[in-house]
Scaffold this active site. Structure first.
Site, PDB file in Angstrom:
ATOM      1  N   TRP A   1      53.341  32.925  41.095  1.00  0.00           N
ATOM      2  CA  TRP A   1      54.276  32.027  40.413  1.00  0.00           C
ATOM      3  C   TRP A   1      53.682  30.641  40.152  1.00  0.00           C
ATOM      4  O   TRP A   1      54.266  29.869  39.396  1.00  0.00           O
ATOM      5  CB  TRP A   1      55.519  31.841  41.292  1.00  0.00           C
TER       6      TRP A   1
ATOM      7  N   GLY B   1      46.751  36.103  44.119  1.00  0.00           N
ATOM      8  CA  GLY B   1      47.813  35.845  45.082  1.00  0.00           C
ATOM      9  C   GLY B   1      47.234  35.698  46.474  1.00  0.00           C
ATOM     10  O   GLY B   1      46.051  35.373  46.642  1.00  0.00           O
TER      11      GLY B   1
ATOM     12  N   GLU C   1      41.669  37.508  43.234  1.00  0.00           N
ATOM     13  CA  GLU C   1      41.628  36.040  43.346  1.00  0.00           C
ATOM     14  C   GLU C   1      42.639  35.670  44.420  1.00  0.00           C
ATOM     15  O   GLU C   1      43.834  35.676  44.170  1.00  0.00           O
ATOM     16  CB  GLU C   1      41.992  35.414  42.001  1.00  0.00           C
ATOM     17  N   LEU C   2      42.157  35.388  45.622  1.00  0.00           N
ATOM     18  CA  LEU C   2      43.056  35.321  46.769  1.00  0.00           C
ATOM     19  C   LEU C   2      43.193  33.900  47.312  1.00  0.00           C
ATOM     20  O   LEU C   2      42.965  32.928  46.614  1.00  0.00           O
ATOM     21  CB  LEU C   2      42.543  36.302  47.835  1.00  0.00           C
TER      22      LEU C   2
ATOM     23  N   GLU D   1      46.588  28.155  55.057  1.00  0.00           N
ATOM     24  CA  GLU D   1      46.772  27.522  53.759  1.00  0.00           C
ATOM     25  C   GLU D   1      48.167  26.905  53.706  1.00  0.00           C
ATOM     26  O   GLU D   1      49.158  27.596  53.789  1.00  0.00           O
ATOM     27  CB  GLU D   1      46.635  28.599  52.701  1.00  0.00           C
TER      28      GLU D   1
END
Ligand SMILES: NC(=O)C1=CN([C@@H]2O[C@H](COP(=O)(O)OP(=O)(O)OC[C@H]3O[C@@H](n4cnc5c(N)ncnc54)[C@H](OP(=O)(O)O)[C@@H]3O)[C@@H](O)[C@H]2O)C=CC1
Ligand SMILES: O=C(O)[C@H](O)CS(=O)(=O)O
Length: 488
Positions: free
Chosen positions: A161, A239, A261-262, A392
């Site tokens: 998102w 995500g 793509e983490l 994170e």
């Protein structure tokens, strides 16, 4: 706080599409999905909520359409992608407004993301004409070796998102340029930006079935369909690392080609020889872009002891000037977080740091409203045993660590399972070269806090991902190499 009347804010209200886009048609779901405005807490739209069976039918259509699409010349694909780019830029204001309404980022940032997202379509429209094979000298006198690149087939995409436009185009552009078909499931929080992209793709003349947008509330079921359906040959995901692990395990069954793509845990390092004012400005954009909700945000700020106090003071003074507010209101620089859970995660990191000795240098005033607002916080005296050092944060918390030596900060910076983006400010040439080499990350920003461009290969090492998006490297993940051995 007033309710959002999104349609009235648009120059072209037809961009506010709520039906799914399958095989060139607009399709209702078996249910509906509420989309809310994180700044105001009101429902702004109800969108088609597709079933797994409907997604399977979209994959069938993509499988058929891809065969014809792959027969188009590179230039023919380039021309229709260029039209899509032109339409995105012509509708930049409306696409930005839709994005701010559903995701929350300030309108200026949202319009910037639309341009960033469009840049991938522009870039890969050009790459479509340059998918070259090669001939290799034979290994025997009567053999000739030919290598050709062909599209992998149907590419399935799952996106987050936080960049509801650019994360889709960063995948769809190379996929379509390569001759693949695309089935994309947007995050349930932000389907409207994805559907607006489909409206413009349709207007640009992208053939039915080549580009499909499939909103659904059932992320795990749709992810399983993407991984288990043998007509899908490529999975591309952006995500969290946790979900990436799930998808990689599921994709193993069909030995599917994956791009991941983490998550990130970016270090932002300021050495004694840095330009401190430049480092402060770099930290602002690196930490607070999208209110800290990006995978490449500065998650840990390391400052060498000689400039620790002056940097901390200047950063606090600069952050105190930033305006927190509704992204649709002029002047807002920091919008809401995406959900109350996102706020709770940031607050947990703040509480943990304070409990372990961290000192709050600045804590802004959070607007009292229905929206998911949280003002920025700066904490100094942060240490590696705190949650913010390994997790994170994904929000407006700037934790500042002090360090003494180059070797010490390299060890600290690399002490993480992640390896996406990293940044440092220094001017000594030898130091710049050595530190850039020593950092275990896919991306290193030197004397800059922003690295996002379609020209460069974006991606992570370690548990931050697989593959690269953007640059001429970005199209390779949508191609298969075929070796032809000719007997002459
Ligand atoms: N490396 C990069 O480029 C980026 C990495 N990220 C990382 O993503 C995280 C924040 O984004 P966030 O959206 O919360 O991440 P999530 O991983 O929770 O969600 C990402 C997408 O995956 C979907 N999803 C969730 N669970 C599953 C599942 N079991 N199977 C299939 N799909 C699933 C979500 O759907 P739904 O939302 O409907 O649940 C969403 O569309 C952070 O860790 C951030 O660093 C984010 C952007 C870029
Ligand atoms: O989702 C993200 O965080 C983006 O990948 C970051 S960027 O590409 O916009 O820098």
């Amino acid at each position: 706080m007033t309710a959002t009347n999104l349609s009235s804010l648009l120059k072209d209200p037809s961009l506010l599409e709520t039906r799914a886009y399958i095989n060139g048609a607009w399709v209702e779901g078996t249910a509906q999905l509420d989309v809310d405005n994180p700044a105001r807490g009101d429902i702004i739209a109800q969108v088609a909520d597709l079933s797994r069976e409907q997604v399977a039918s979209a994959i069938d259509a993509a499988y058929v359409a891809q065969k014809e699409w792959a027969q188009w010349t590179g230039k023919e694909r380039a021309n229709v992608l260029r039209k899509w780019f032109d339409l995105m830029m012509a509708n930049q204001d409306d696409l930005g407004t839709i994005m701010t309404a559903e995701q929350g980022k300030p309108l200026a940032e949202a319009k910037g993301e639309v341009a960033y997202g469009a840049s991938f379509i522009e870039f890969f429209a050009e790459e479509a004409k340059r998918i070259y094979g090669e001939t290799i000298p034979g290994h025997m006198r009567d053999k000739r070796i030919m290598v050709m690149k062909q599209p992998i087939g149907v590419a399935a995409s799952i996106t987050p998102w936080n960049f509801p436009n650019a994360m889709i185009t960063r995948k769809a552009a190379p996929a379509l340029a390569a001759g693949c078909a695309f089935v994309g499931r947007p995050a349930s929080e932000t389907p409207l930006s994805a559907l607006a992209l489909a409206v413009l793709a349709d207007r640009a003349g992208i053939p039915a079935g080549v580009f499909n947008i499939l909103p659904s509330s059932n992320a795990s079921e749709i992810g399983k369909e993407f991984c288990e359906n043998q007509k899908v040959r490529k999975l591309t995901f952006t995500g969290s690392t946790g979900v990436g692990r799930i998808l990689l395990a599921q994709a193993a069954h069909n030995v599917m080609k994956c791009s991941m793509e983490l998550g990130g845990n970016a270090p932002f390092i300021v050495f004694d020889d840095a330009d401190v004012d430049a480092a402060v400005e770099g930290a602002i954009i690196c930490k607070f872009r999208n209110n800290g909700q990006t995978c490449v945000c500065a998650n840990r700020i390391y400052v060498q002891s000689g400039v620790y106090d002056v940097f901390t003071e200047k950063l606090a003074a600069r952050v105190a000037q930033m305006k927190v507010g509704d992204g649709l209101e002029a002047g807002s620089e920091l919008g809401p977080l995406i959900t109350p859970a996102a706020i709770q995660k940031v607050q947990n990191h703040i509480a943990d740091a304070k409990a372990k000795g961290g000192e709050v240098v600045y804590a802004g005033d959070t607007p009292q409203s229905l929206g998911n607002f949280l003002a920025p916080t700066i904490i100094k005296g942060v240490t590696r045993d705190m949650a913010v050092a390994t997790e994170e944060t994904f929000g407006p918390l700037a934790p500042i660590f002090k360090f003494e030596t180059e070797d010490e900060v390299i060890e600290l910076a690399n002490d993480t399972i992640f390896g996406l983006a990293s940044y440092f400010y220094a001017n000594d040439l030898s130091r710049v070269y050595k530190v850039a080499e020593a950092l275990e990350y896919g991306i290193v920003g030197v004397n800059t806090g922003i690295i996002s461009t379609e020209n460069a290969p974006f991606g992570g090492v370690k548990q931050s991902g697989l593959g690269r998006e953007g640059s001429h490297h970005g199209i390779e993940d949508y191609l298969e190499l075929k070796y032809v051995c000719l007997t002459v």
